[in-house]
Design an enzyme around this catalytic site. Structure first.
Site, PDB file in Angstrom:
ATOM      1  CD  GLN A  34      11.569  33.822  43.050  1.00 13.58           C
ATOM      2  OE1 GLN A  34      10.809  34.652  42.255  1.00 13.58           O
ATOM      3  NE2 GLN A  34      10.712  33.565  44.290  1.00 13.58           N
ATOM      4  CG  HIS A  37      10.738  37.873  38.689  1.00 11.40           C
ATOM      5  ND1 HIS A  37       9.458  37.866  38.485  1.00 11.40           N
ATOM      6  CD2 HIS A  37      10.966  37.806  39.927  1.00 11.40           C
ATOM      7  CE1 HIS A  37       8.976  37.411  39.625  1.00 11.40           C
ATOM      8  NE2 HIS A  37       9.733  37.588  40.756  1.00 11.40           N
ATOM      9  CG  ASN A  90       8.012  40.556  39.519  1.00 12.06           C
ATOM     10  OD1 ASN A  90       6.811  40.105  39.060  1.00 12.06           O
ATOM     11  ND2 ASN A  90       8.570  40.230  40.638  1.00 12.06           N
ATOM     12  CD  GLU A  91       5.756  41.829  43.219  1.00  7.52           C
ATOM     13  OE1 GLU A  91       7.045  41.631  44.220  1.00  7.52           O
ATOM     14  OE2 GLU A  91       4.831  40.975  43.639  1.00  7.52           O
TER      15      GLU A  91
END
Ligand code: BGC
Length: 439
Positions: free
Chosen positions: A50, A144, A188-189
């Protein structure tokens, strides 16, 4: 790996040790109302894809460039954090924060299967060293959402072979970086593939998606292509859980000794109506991961809003409630509820590893933070072991399929010049961090 390589001097290395030993492993003593326990972590987060820019070996880069695509725009240079991390980290420290959460990028570290890049590992070592120099506790996410494109071409998380490959990637990375890491998370998640189908605006129109994935498979010369955010959960869930445990074990094999956990996407799920499927949602979306977190050192709670769960899916926002630029209800109180739920279920320390709001109106962000932190205070008052608050995000960045439109950052980024502009919310939260207290 020699601890003093990658420009890390003796002073920084010793600082690394003292941060790692600074109460991360023990429950902090209770604090007076309005203040936070000694050693509380105050941070901001990013994720490699990101913010770094030009993550060209990743699965998501492929998906951004196929036709048709579900990405509003490609990530391109992103925030050029890959080159500008030093200034960004200094800026964060100067604002009063003591923690930086970022991810290392598998697609850079292993750009071809089995080919590990020491140069890229050294890059992350320099980032860790820069955190240490600036007295920021580095919180490192090993995965991620993005993976190397060669792995997506093998079926990604839907392929059981990915578990071994992830364990190997974690082992190599932990070996190279572990002595500088203060706290880590494997995934992550990983529950996001299970969560998204409950949210009406994220339910995919299967047809387009099939076309897109066919195009992506062609682009990588395979008959398969899979990516975490869009995968069918039945095929990936077991592999992700196994990968978490294997990754955790790899990190525990040293060097360095740091807590390892997993970050979960959690909304404050409220039962709407007598036939609400709320408990079923909790059981399926969080259940297996709360059990995995219970066998880890901590749970990372990542919360943005509440959800009213009806007798089928989450209901649309309640009329009259303010919406954020993601179309979520403005509901900062959600965080208190997810911390309580996560702690009660997993019975391990909690770090808030993401919490934030997409808005162009920074005073709304301040209000959101203020109310979310009031919730954290309520939890601490009830002796819930919360050890840190990490805001999403440090920078306005690439919000996946939505591109650069949603603004989650404490710091704005001019995408032409890459100039950073600190928002009032960054100063507000930075001051709270400096005081370790609300006022
Ligand atoms: C993710 C971030 C994302 C943020 C805001 C979380 O689900 O970890 O990558 O940008 O939410 O939507």
């Amino acid at each position: 790996m020699h601890p003093f390589s990658a420009g890390l001097n003796r002073r920084q290395f010793l600082a690394a040790g003292s941060i790692a030993a600074s109460g991360l492993a023990t429950k902090p003593a209770a604090a007076a109302p309005g203040t936070f326990p000694k050693g509380f972590l105050w941070g901001a987060a990013t994720a490699a894809h990101q913010v770094e820019g030009n993550n060209i070996n990743s699965d998501v880069w492929v998906l951004e460039h196929v036709k048709p695509t579900m990405y509003a725009e490609p990530s391109g240079d992103a925030c050029d954090h890959y080159h500008r991390y030093r200034d960004d980290i200094r800026l964060l420290a100067g604002l009063g924060f003591n923690t930086y959460r970022f991810s290392i990028e598998w697609a850079r570290i292993e750009p071809e299967k089995g080919l590990f890049s020491n140069a890229e590992l050294e890059h992350y070592r320099r980032m860790l060293g820069t955190c240490r120099e600036n007295n920021l506790t580095p919180m490192v996410t090993f995965y991620h959402f993005t993976m190397p494109r060669w792995l997506a071409a093998m079926g990604g998380w839907e392929n059981a072979a990915t578990v071994d490959l992830f364990a190997r990637y974690c082992e190599r990375s932990a070996k190279h970086l572990g002595d500088l890491i203060a706290i880590a998370s494997t995934l992550n998640e990983p529950n996001i593939p299970a969560l998204l189908p409950w949210i009406p605006q994220f339910r995919s129109s299967g047809g387009d998606q099939a076309e897109i994935f066919k195009a992506a498979a062609r682009a990588v010369g395979s008959d398969k292509f899979a990516s975490l955010l869009f995968g069918p959960t039945e095929k990936s869930a077991g592999n992700l859980i196994a990968a978490h445990h294997r990754g955790l074990a790899a990190m525990k094999s040293g060097p360095g000794k740091y807590p390892v956990g997993v970050n979960l996407a959690m909304s404050d799920d409220q039962a709407a109506g007598p036939d609400s499927r709320r408990d079923e949602k909790r059981r399926t979306v969080y259940g297996p991961w709360l059990a995995a977190a219970a066998k880890s050192d901590y749970i990372g709670v990542q919360t943005y809003t509440r959800a009213r769960v009806g007798n089928e899916l989450d209901l649309p926002p309640e009329p009259g409630i303010d919406l954020t630029d993601m179309g979520y209800e403005f509901w900062p109180e959600a965080l208190e509820q997810t911390i309580r739920y996560a702690h009660e279920q997993a019975k391990v320390p909690v770090y808030v590893t993401e919490n934030g709001i997409a808005t162009e109106n920074d005073s709304r962000r301040i209000e959101y933070i203020r109310r979310a932190l009031a919730g954290v205070q309520n939890c601490l008052r009830d002796s819930i072991d919360v050890r840190g608050y990490v805001h999403w995000s440090m920078l306005d960045n690439f919000e996946w399929i939505f591109g650069y439109r949603p603004k989650f950052g404490l710091i704005a980024v001019n995408r032409e010049t890459q100039e950073r502009t600190v928002k009032p919310s960054a100063r507000y939260l930075g001051e709270i961090a400096r005081r370790n207290g609300l006022s």
